[in-house]
Design a protein around this motif. Structure first.
Motif, short mmCIF file in Angstrom:
data_model
loop_
_atom_site.label_atom_id
_atom_site.label_comp_id
_atom_site.label_asym_id
_atom_site.label_seq_id
_atom_site.Cartn_x
_atom_site.Cartn_y
_atom_site.Cartn_z
N ARG A 187 0.89 -1.17 0.00
CA ARG A 187 0.00 0.00 0.00
C ARG A 187 0.92 1.21 0.00
N GLY A 188 1.05 1.88 -1.14
CA GLY A 188 1.83 3.10 -1.16
C GLY A 188 1.14 4.13 -0.28
N ILE A 189 1.88 4.76 0.63
CA ILE A 189 1.22 5.70 1.55
C ILE A 189 1.64 7.14 1.25
N ILE A 190 0.62 8.00 1.13
CA ILE A 190 0.86 9.44 0.98
C ILE A 190 0.35 10.12 2.25
N GLU A 191 1.27 10.75 2.98
CA GLU A 191 0.89 11.48 4.20
C GLU A 191 0.55 12.89 3.73
N LEU A 192 -0.74 13.16 3.51
CA LEU A 192 -1.07 14.35 2.72
C LEU A 192 -1.21 15.62 3.54
N SER A 193 -1.35 15.51 4.85
CA SER A 193 -1.39 16.72 5.68
C SER A 193 -1.05 16.37 7.13
N ASN A 194 -0.30 17.27 7.80
CA ASN A 194 -0.02 17.04 9.22
C ASN A 194 -0.84 18.00 10.09
N VAL A 195 -1.80 18.67 9.47
CA VAL A 195 -2.70 19.53 10.26
C VAL A 195 -3.61 18.60 11.04
N LEU B 274 -3.34 2.22 -2.55
CA LEU B 274 -2.82 3.49 -2.02
C LEU B 274 -3.48 3.79 -0.68
N VAL B 275 -2.70 4.35 0.25
CA VAL B 275 -3.27 4.84 1.52
C VAL B 275 -3.13 6.35 1.54
N LEU B 276 -4.22 7.05 1.82
CA LEU B 276 -4.15 8.49 2.08
C LEU B 276 -4.27 8.67 3.58
N GLN B 277 -3.20 9.20 4.20
CA GLN B 277 -3.22 9.40 5.66
C GLN B 277 -2.97 10.86 5.98
N ALA B 278 -3.58 11.33 7.06
CA ALA B 278 -3.37 12.72 7.50
C ALA B 278 -3.75 12.85 8.96
#
Ligand code: SAM
Length: 369
Positions: free
Chosen positions: A52-60, A102-106
């Motif tokens: 699972r490719g992970i995109i850490e899209l925001s740290n807010v 894909l994983v979208l994490q924030a």
């Protein structure tokens, strides 16, 4: 067969069995646990490793979890949100690389702008990642914290089908000690139920080796996993972050014990919940360079290559020592392929990699949360 061998071959482990397995330290015994977890993994979910490719899209983040480096009160972190173009670029790369999912994490955000951004991204990624080898586009997992049921429904309808929300611990007192009062175990349990109601394949997990956490608590976590319709488990060691309230907590476990407990936990979950997906997480690699490989060798079958642009990674530091902070995604790909091959496994490319647990439950008639 000796006493340990008999436990390892039981079809339904008891709480006492789990406590015994989690507490194993003797190298001969831990090797038996590892071998049995591998055997069960091969029989139940196969030998392949899913990416699972992970995109850490925001740290807010609106939350103030006492352990987390991107908690709202940490003023030392520079806040970022990737542009839509950056996320789409990461998703296109993920599909081209054959990762399949894909994983979208924030951090956790409830503002309507964020809710709509995620829905839009999910729709676009599903549509634009269709390739000959991926006729339905990328499988999408979201990891965006507790949200209202309507938001979960919106994101599910947009085309995401898995959601990862760790319960962190099922022990009420420990949960209260590691979170501010506003965050409750009851709300976390409700959010997991809502995710199932919205039609997501649900992933959850815990942090391992939190000071004050006992083997009995971890055994209860496993019984919680077994007692609910869960498809994926992502667990890793709790690691201190200096700029958090828990940064000053003393870790009573020696590093080698902490690592072994984390690996025992993966193996015990594989034995107790044989047909779901288990991730070998990045936090294991923060403990030792071959941490992820060791996770895979203890029955894990998923790993998450980091696709976050390098310029943002330093600001998504959840704990000290997070690895791969300056490795471009191309380097991560080569490095991880080598790591997976080093434990004699191969990566299943261009597949969503949903676990047999999901098909089994569907065939049995969907069990409710
Ligand atoms: N906001 C989303 C959520 O809370 O589920 C996703 C992001 S959150 C940073 C992802 C996970 O990071 C948490 O579930 C937690 O288990 C893990 N994490 C945060 N701080 C950590 C630490 N100090 N050590 C180990 N894991 C940590």
């Amino acid at each position: 067969m000796n006493a340990l061998g008999a436990i390892l071959h039981k079809t339904e482990l008891t709480r006492d069995d789990l406590v015994l397995l989690l507490g194993l330290r003797d190298p001969v015994e831990t090797a038996c646990l590892r071998a049995r977890a591998q055997e069960v993994m091969r029989a139940q979910v196969g030998d392949s490793v899913f990416y699972r490719g992970i995109i850490e899209l925001s740290n807010v983040c609106a939350c103030d979890c006492n352990y987390c480096g991107i908690r709202a009160s940490n003023g030392k972190v520079e806040r970022f949100t990737l542009s839509e173009a950056e996320v789409m670029d990461g998703a296109a790369w993920c599909a081209e690389a054959g990762y399949g999912s894909l994983v979208l994490q924030a951090g956790e955000r409830g503002d309507p702008g964020f809710r709509d951004l995620i829905a839009r991204l999910v729709r676009r990624i599903r549509a634009e990642s269709v390739r000959p080898g991926l006729p339905q586009g990328l499988g999408i997992t979201l990891s965006l914290g507790e949200q209202p049921l309507e938001t979960y429904r919106l994101w599910r309808a947009a085309g995401a089908h898995r959601y990862l929300l760790r319960i962190e611990t099922t022990d009420p007192d420990l949960f209260a000690r590691i979170h501010p009062e506003a965050q409750t175990l009851a709300a976390r349990r409700q959010a997991l139920a809502d995710l199932a109601a919205a039609g997501f394949l649900v992933g959850t997990g815990v942090m391992i080796g939190i000071p004050g956490q006992t083997l009995e608590m971890l055994a209860d976590d496993i019984l919680f996993f077994r007692g609910h319709p869960i498809d994926m488990i992502g667990m890793g060691p709790w690691l201190a972050h200096d700029d958090t309230p828990m940064g000053a907590w003393t870790q009573p476990l020696a590093p080698a014990e902490h690592l072994q407990l984390s690996l025992n936990m993966i193996a015990a979950v594989r034995l107790a919940c044989p047909d779901l997906n288990i991730a070998a997480t990045t936090a294991l690699q923060a403990m030792v360079p071959d941490g992820r490989e060791r996770g895979l060798a203890h029955g894990a079958n998923v790993t998450m290559p980091n696709l976050t642009p390098v310029h943002a990674r330093g600001n998504y530091k959840l704990y000290e020592g997070k690895p791969c902070m300056d490795e471009a995604r191309e380097e991560c790909r080569g490095c991880l392929m080598g790591r997976v091959a080093s434990v004699g496994r191969t990566v299943a490319l261009n597949q969503w990699g949903d676990p047999p647990a999901f098909a089994r439950r569907t065939a049995e008639g969907e069990s409710s949360w």
